[in-house]
Design a protein around this motif. Structure first.
Motif, PDB file in Angstrom:
ATOM      1  N   LEU A   1      38.786 -47.217 -21.628  1.00 51.88           N
ATOM      2  CA  LEU A   1      39.916 -48.116 -21.389  1.00 51.88           C
ATOM      3  C   LEU A   1      40.797 -47.601 -20.249  1.00 51.88           C
ATOM      4  O   LEU A   1      41.325 -48.384 -19.451  1.00 51.88           O
ATOM      5  CB  LEU A   1      40.753 -48.254 -22.664  1.00 51.88           C
ATOM      6  CG  LEU A   1      40.275 -49.269 -23.701  1.00 51.88           C
ATOM      7  CD1 LEU A   1      41.049 -49.097 -25.005  1.00 51.88           C
ATOM      8  CD2 LEU A   1      40.410 -50.695 -23.182  1.00 51.88           C
ATOM      9  N   GLN A   2      40.959 -46.307 -20.176  1.00 47.41           N
ATOM     10  CA  GLN A   2      41.744 -45.716 -19.083  1.00 47.41           C
ATOM     11  C   GLN A   2      41.085 -45.999 -17.739  1.00 47.41           C
ATOM     12  O   GLN A   2      41.768 -46.303 -16.749  1.00 47.41           O
ATOM     13  CB  GLN A   2      41.889 -44.211 -19.316  1.00 47.41           C
ATOM     14  CG  GLN A   2      42.788 -43.862 -20.492  1.00 47.41           C
ATOM     15  CD  GLN A   2      42.676 -42.402 -20.905  1.00 47.41           C
ATOM     16  OE1 GLN A   2      41.705 -41.723 -20.565  1.00 47.41           O
ATOM     17  NE2 GLN A   2      43.655 -41.912 -21.644  1.00 47.41           N
ATOM     18  N   ILE A   3      39.768 -45.901 -17.712  1.00 45.37           N
ATOM     19  CA  ILE A   3      39.050 -46.213 -16.467  1.00 45.37           C
ATOM     20  C   ILE A   3      39.214 -47.686 -16.119  1.00 45.37           C
ATOM     21  O   ILE A   3      39.452 -48.048 -14.952  1.00 45.37           O
ATOM     22  CB  ILE A   3      37.559 -45.849 -16.603  1.00 45.37           C
ATOM     23  CG1 ILE A   3      37.402 -44.337 -16.776  1.00 45.37           C
ATOM     24  CG2 ILE A   3      36.771 -46.341 -15.394  1.00 45.37           C
ATOM     25  CD1 ILE A   3      35.981 -43.894 -17.106  1.00 45.37           C
ATOM     26  N   GLU A   4      39.095 -48.554 -17.120  1.00 39.69           N
ATOM     27  CA  GLU A   4      39.283 -49.994 -16.854  1.00 39.69           C
ATOM     28  C   GLU A   4      40.704 -50.277 -16.380  1.00 39.69           C
ATOM     29  O   GLU A   4      40.915 -51.112 -15.499  1.00 39.69           O
ATOM     30  CB  GLU A   4      38.972 -50.815 -18.117  1.00 39.69           C
ATOM     31  CG  GLU A   4      39.096 -52.318 -17.869  1.00 39.69           C
ATOM     32  CD  GLU A   4      38.599 -53.172 -19.017  1.00 39.69           C
ATOM     33  OE1 GLU A   4      39.059 -54.326 -19.134  1.00 39.69           O
ATOM     34  OE2 GLU A   4      37.749 -52.693 -19.813  1.00 39.69           O
ATOM     35  N   ARG A   5      41.680 -49.591 -16.957  1.00 38.53           N
ATOM     36  CA  ARG A   5      43.071 -49.758 -16.514  1.00 38.53           C
ATOM     37  C   ARG A   5      43.209 -49.406 -15.040  1.00 38.53           C
ATOM     38  O   ARG A   5      43.830 -50.149 -14.267  1.00 38.53           O
ATOM     39  CB  ARG A   5      44.002 -48.873 -17.351  1.00 38.53           C
ATOM     40  CG  ARG A   5      45.446 -48.842 -16.856  1.00 38.53           C
ATOM     41  CD  ARG A   5      46.349 -48.026 -17.779  1.00 38.53           C
ATOM     42  NE  ARG A   5      45.893 -46.649 -17.940  1.00 38.53           N
ATOM     43  CZ  ARG A   5      46.367 -45.813 -18.865  1.00 38.53           C
ATOM     44  NH1 ARG A   5      47.288 -46.211 -19.709  1.00 38.53           N
ATOM     45  NH2 ARG A   5      45.902 -44.575 -18.938  1.00 38.53           N
ATOM     46  N   GLN A   6      42.637 -48.278 -14.663  1.00 35.18           N
ATOM     47  CA  GLN A   6      42.760 -47.841 -13.265  1.00 35.18           C
ATOM     48  C   GLN A   6      42.042 -48.801 -12.318  1.00 35.18           C
ATOM     49  O   GLN A   6      42.587 -49.218 -11.292  1.00 35.18           O
ATOM     50  CB  GLN A   6      42.200 -46.417 -13.143  1.00 35.18           C
ATOM     51  CG  GLN A   6      42.516 -45.732 -11.843  1.00 35.18           C
ATOM     52  CD  GLN A   6      41.388 -45.859 -10.817  1.00 35.18           C
ATOM     53  OE1 GLN A   6      40.302 -46.335 -11.155  1.00 35.18           O
ATOM     54  NE2 GLN A   6      41.662 -45.473  -9.597  1.00 35.18           N
ATOM     55  N   LEU A   7      40.815 -49.185 -12.651  1.00 28.98           N
ATOM     56  CA  LEU A   7      40.046 -50.087 -11.790  1.00 28.98           C
ATOM     57  C   LEU A   7      40.698 -51.460 -11.700  1.00 28.98           C
ATOM     58  O   LEU A   7      40.759 -52.060 -10.616  1.00 28.98           O
ATOM     59  CB  LEU A   7      38.619 -50.228 -12.325  1.00 28.98           C
ATOM     60  CG  LEU A   7      37.710 -49.001 -12.216  1.00 28.98           C
ATOM     61  CD1 LEU A   7      36.385 -49.253 -12.925  1.00 28.98           C
ATOM     62  CD2 LEU A   7      37.471 -48.642 -10.749  1.00 28.98           C
ATOM     63  N   THR A   8      41.197 -51.953 -12.818  1.00 24.78           N
ATOM     64  CA  THR A   8      41.815 -53.282 -12.823  1.00 24.78           C
ATOM     65  C   THR A   8      43.131 -53.267 -12.057  1.00 24.78           C
ATOM     66  O   THR A   8      43.461 -54.230 -11.347  1.00 24.78           O
ATOM     67  CB  THR A   8      42.047 -53.760 -14.267  1.00 24.78           C
ATOM     68  OG1 THR A   8      40.813 -53.719 -14.982  1.00 24.78           O
ATOM     69  CG2 THR A   8      42.587 -55.176 -14.295  1.00 24.78           C
ATOM     70  N   THR A   9      43.886 -52.189 -12.188  1.00 27.81           N
ATOM     71  CA  THR A   9      45.147 -52.076 -11.449  1.00 27.81           C
ATOM     72  C   THR A   9      44.898 -52.116  -9.942  1.00 27.81           C
ATOM     73  O   THR A   9      45.588 -52.825  -9.197  1.00 27.81           O
ATOM     74  CB  THR A   9      45.871 -50.775 -11.826  1.00 27.81           C
ATOM     75  OG1 THR A   9      46.170 -50.787 -13.224  1.00 27.81           O
ATOM     76  CG2 THR A   9      47.165 -50.630 -11.053  1.00 27.81           C
ATOM     77  N   VAL A  10      43.903 -51.382  -9.488  1.00 22.38           N
ATOM     78  CA  VAL A  10      43.543 -51.393  -8.070  1.00 22.38           C
ATOM     79  C   VAL A  10      43.039 -52.778  -7.656  1.00 22.38           C
ATOM     80  O   VAL A  10      43.379 -53.289  -6.587  1.00 22.38           O
ATOM     81  CB  VAL A  10      42.472 -50.320  -7.775  1.00 22.38           C
ATOM     82  CG1 VAL A  10      41.952 -50.448  -6.352  1.00 22.38           C
ATOM     83  CG2 VAL A  10      43.041 -48.926  -8.010  1.00 22.38           C
ATOM     84  N   TYR A  11      42.236 -53.379  -8.508  1.00 22.56           N
ATOM     85  CA  TYR A  11      41.695 -54.726  -8.262  1.00 22.56           C
ATOM     86  C   TYR A  11      42.815 -55.740  -8.068  1.00 22.56           C
ATOM     87  O   TYR A  11      42.815 -56.537  -7.116  1.00 22.56           O
ATOM     88  CB  TYR A  11      40.799 -55.101  -9.441  1.00 22.56           C
ATOM     89  CG  TYR A  11      40.429 -56.548  -9.590  1.00 22.56           C
ATOM     90  CD1 TYR A  11      39.633 -57.196  -8.658  1.00 22.56           C
ATOM     91  CD2 TYR A  11      40.858 -57.272 -10.712  1.00 22.56           C
ATOM     92  CE1 TYR A  11      39.271 -58.535  -8.829  1.00 22.56           C
ATOM     93  CE2 TYR A  11      40.499 -58.589 -10.893  1.00 22.56           C
ATOM     94  CZ  TYR A  11      39.718 -59.225  -9.948  1.00 22.56           C
ATOM     95  OH  TYR A  11      39.365 -60.543 -10.113  1.00 22.56           O
ATOM     96  N   VAL A  12      43.826 -55.718  -8.936  1.00 23.12           N
ATOM     97  CA  VAL A  12      44.933 -56.672  -8.843  1.00 23.12           C
ATOM     98  C   VAL A  12      45.835 -56.337  -7.665  1.00 23.12           C
ATOM     99  O   VAL A  12      46.202 -57.214  -6.865  1.00 23.12           O
ATOM    100  CB  VAL A  12      45.734 -56.691 -10.157  1.00 23.12           C
ATOM    101  CG1 VAL A  12      46.988 -57.556 -10.016  1.00 23.12           C
ATOM    102  CG2 VAL A  12      44.860 -57.200 -11.303  1.00 23.12           C
ATOM    103  N   ALA A  13      46.199 -55.050  -7.532  1.00 24.68           N
ATOM    104  CA  ALA A  13      47.112 -54.642  -6.459  1.00 24.68           C
ATOM    105  C   ALA A  13      46.494 -54.829  -5.076  1.00 24.68           C
ATOM    106  O   ALA A  13      47.207 -55.070  -4.090  1.00 24.68           O
ATOM    107  CB  ALA A  13      47.518 -53.184  -6.648  1.00 24.68           C
ATOM    108  N   GLY A  14      45.172 -54.755  -4.992  1.00 25.42           N
ATOM    109  CA  GLY A  14      44.489 -54.866  -3.706  1.00 25.42           C
ATOM    110  C   GLY A  14      44.059 -56.270  -3.350  1.00 25.42           C
ATOM    111  O   GLY A  14      43.246 -56.445  -2.425  1.00 25.42           O
ATOM    112  N   GLY A  15      44.545 -57.273  -4.070  1.00 30.82           N
ATOM    113  CA  GLY A  15      44.220 -58.659  -3.714  1.00 30.82           C
ATOM    114  C   GLY A  15      42.989 -59.203  -4.407  1.00 30.82           C
ATOM    115  O   GLY A  15      42.383 -60.167  -3.938  1.00 30.82           O
ATOM    116  N   ARG A  16      42.576 -58.589  -5.492  1.00 27.86           N
ATOM    117  CA  ARG A  16      41.440 -59.057  -6.313  1.00 27.86           C
ATOM    118  C   ARG A  16      40.131 -59.129  -5.520  1.00 27.86           C
ATOM    119  O   ARG A  16      39.379 -60.099  -5.600  1.00 27.86           O
ATOM    120  CB  ARG A  16      41.768 -60.413  -6.958  1.00 27.86           C
ATOM    121  CG  ARG A  16      42.881 -60.312  -7.992  1.00 27.86           C
ATOM    122  CD  ARG A  16      43.249 -61.647  -8.611  1.00 27.86           C
ATOM    123  NE  ARG A  16      44.192 -61.440  -9.709  1.00 27.86           N
ATOM    124  CZ  ARG A  16      45.509 -61.249  -9.536  1.00 27.86           C
ATOM    125  NH1 ARG A  16      46.019 -61.277  -8.312  1.00 27.86           N
ATOM    126  NH2 ARG A  16      46.302 -61.050 -10.579  1.00 27.86           N
TER     127      ARG A  16
END
Length: 320
Positions: free
Chosen positions: A61-76
């Motif tokens: 879940l921590q990995i998904e949090r990090q990847l998803t945060t980058v995904y959203v912050a970087g314009g999906r």
């Protein structure tokens, strides 16, 4: 003759009372000690069925949090890594639910642990909606914090299994729990830094949150280590004095000082961050695993010692 038997019966009755009381006290002591021994004996089952699967699930879940945060912050962009991680965590969650419902575990689990599992599974139920939020316009801060809320929902599992009827085992188990909390603070910090790098925004709120996370982990991690056996504390000091930890601390100190602005202006270099953070994260993961394994074995050893004493007491009692 009748009078002699009457006196003998009275003497026997007088002797029987203290003997019965002594046996009753012995049985009570045995039952209490046996409960302690069984509690310690079940530590490995609880670890195998819930504690370690929960830790593995939280890590994914921590990995998904990090990847998803980058995904959203970087314009999906680059959604592939996020989708792949979601598939991994779905398997972890499924395994966790199955192990937690295992009959052998349910037979020995405390009410507190069962309640903690229920809290965790309820929090996990929100995961599909959170993913939709991430895919459909949610802000990076909100998405990241929602993941943290789901992860926090699993904290109680580790805490619920720390209370053993053996002070040394309990203290070390509490140390293991605190190490888990500390690792999540590191993971939250990582998600925050990578969010800032992906968006190139180092806002006042991000800076404030970062200061709080660094302060918390620098406070509770050393405290958790004090709960561990002396030789284990020495092992941690080697990790803390290592090059990776020193490098990460230097980067953190740099990020604590600058005023908010862009990530670039704050000096966030993602390559340098990964080079410092990832080795520390692996060191702490390995260290926590070693301490957890030691704690389970210590519980087993304490249980064996109690069973041995019970056996000796039983032989002694039968010989009286």
């Amino acid at each position: 003759m009748n009078n002699r038997w009457s006196i003998r019966a009275k003497i026997t009755a007088m002797l029987a009372i203290p003997i019965v009381m002594l046996v009753a006290i012995w049985l009570f002591a045995v039952s209490f000690t046996l409960e302690t021994a069984l509690d310690l004996r079940n530590a490995k089952l609880v670890s195998d069925k819930v504690t370690e699967p929960a830790e593995a699930m939280v890590e994914q879940l921590q990995i998904e949090r990090q990847l998803t945060t980058v995904y959203v912050a970087g314009g999906r962009r680059n959604a592939g890594a996020v989708q792949e991680q979601r598939a991994k965590i779905d398997l972890e969650v499924k395994e966790f639910r199955e192990l937690a419902s295992d009959k052998d575990f349910q037979d020995v689990a405390s009410a507190e642990t069962k309640q903690a599992i229920a809290t965790s599974t309820n929090a996990l139920d929100a995961l599909p909606q959170l993913r939709q939020l991430a895919d459909n316009g949610g802000q990076a801060d909100a998405v990241r914090q929602a993941y943290s809320g789901i992860i926090t929902g699993s904290y109680g599992i580790g805490e619920s299994v720390t209370n053993h009827q053996d002070s040394e085992v309990t203290e070390e188990a509490t140390g293991v729990f605190v190490l888990g909390l500390s690792r999540d603070l590191y993971s939250q910090e990582d998600a925050l830094i990578t969010q800032a790098a992906a968006s190139n925004q180092f806002t006042a709120s991000v800076h404030t949150e970062l200061v709080a996370l660094i302060g918390q982990k620098r406070l509770i991690l050393p405290y958790g280590v004090t709960l561990l056996p002396t030789q284990t504390q020495a092992r941690y000091r080697m990790v803390a004095a290592g090059e990776a930890m020193q490098k990460l601390t230097q980067l953190e100190n740099q990020l604590l000082a600058p005023p908010p602005g862009t990530a670039e202006a704050a000096g966030i270099n993602l390559q340098a961050w990964r080079g410092a953070f990832d080795p520390v994260n692996e060191d702490l993961k390995r260290f926590r695993g070693e301490v957890q394994a030691h704690n389970v074995q210590a519980a087993r050893d304490a249980s064996d010692a109690i069973f041995l004493r019970l056996g000796v007491a039983g032989v002694w009692g039968c010989s009286r």
